[in-house]
Design a protein around this motif. Sequence first.
Motif, PDB file in Angstrom:
ATOM      1  N   LEU A  69      12.345 -35.424  16.918  1.00  0.00           N
ATOM      2  CA  LEU A  69      11.687 -34.739  18.029  1.00  0.00           C
ATOM      3  C   LEU A  69      11.962 -35.496  19.324  1.00  0.00           C
ATOM      4  CD1 LEU A  69       9.813 -32.413  18.842  1.00  0.00           C
ATOM      5  CD2 LEU A  69       7.884 -33.935  18.396  1.00  0.00           C
ATOM      6  N   SER A 124      16.379 -31.794  11.912  1.00  0.00           N
ATOM      7  CA  SER A 124      15.513 -32.394  12.926  1.00  0.00           C
ATOM      8  C   SER A 124      14.631 -31.312  13.533  1.00  0.00           C
ATOM      9  CB  SER A 124      16.355 -33.060  14.026  1.00  0.00           C
ATOM     10  OG  SER A 124      17.054 -32.088  14.769  1.00  0.00           O
ATOM     11  N   LEU A 125      13.507 -31.726  14.073  1.00  0.00           N
ATOM     12  CA  LEU A 125      12.647 -30.761  14.762  1.00  0.00           C
ATOM     13  C   LEU A 125      13.326 -30.241  16.022  1.00  0.00           C
ATOM     14  CD1 LEU A 125       9.092 -32.336  14.350  1.00  0.00           C
ATOM     15  CD2 LEU A 125      10.120 -30.430  13.101  1.00  0.00           C
ATOM     16  N   ASP A 126      14.162 -31.052  16.643  1.00  0.00           N
ATOM     17  CA  ASP A 126      14.914 -30.576  17.803  1.00  0.00           C
ATOM     18  C   ASP A 126      15.808 -29.405  17.417  1.00  0.00           C
ATOM     19  OD1 ASP A 126      13.831 -32.506  19.487  1.00  0.00           O
ATOM     20  OD2 ASP A 126      15.510 -33.889  19.227  1.00  0.00           O
ATOM     21  N   ARG A 129      13.678 -26.332  16.881  1.00  0.00           N
ATOM     22  CA  ARG A 129      13.171 -25.777  18.141  1.00  0.00           C
ATOM     23  C   ARG A 129      14.237 -25.053  18.932  1.00  0.00           C
ATOM     24  NH1 ARG A 129      10.787 -30.529  21.407  1.00  0.00           N
ATOM     25  NH2 ARG A 129      11.355 -28.991  22.897  1.00  0.00           N
TER      26      ARG A 129
END
Length: 135
Positions: A69, A124-126, A129
């Motif tokens: 993140l 990854s949360l990135d 998103r």
Amino acid sequence: MTETLTAWAPRVLSVARIMAALIFMAHGTQKLLNFPMRTSEGPGPELLSMLGIAGIIELIGGALLALGLFTRPVAFLCSGLMAAAYFIAHAPRSFFPTLNGGDAAIMFCFFFLYLVFAGGGSWSLDAMRSKPSAG
């Protein structure tokens, strides 16, 4: 073979990011939470001291990097922290990293610098998103 390795590169980047972040985070837990237990029995550093702020960055930055993140800005901050740690705490002891204990700081610094450019990888949360939502 090369095609398979290339296809897996974003996933392996994520695994490397997670492992480096967890090890990095352990430095913060040791400074701030005394886990794993330090050899000295005294209290940890003051929170607003240089060592305390380093511990906060290691703990929170490590957690964010493990999750993937805000990977790029957090990795930039952590890379800078490790560069400063090397030149402040390790380099004065000896020119050679294997003698001054700074080899881990150098590895963290350059791996985190790599993450600034590579991002967090596919796990990854990135990455989650940035995917367009269905609907």
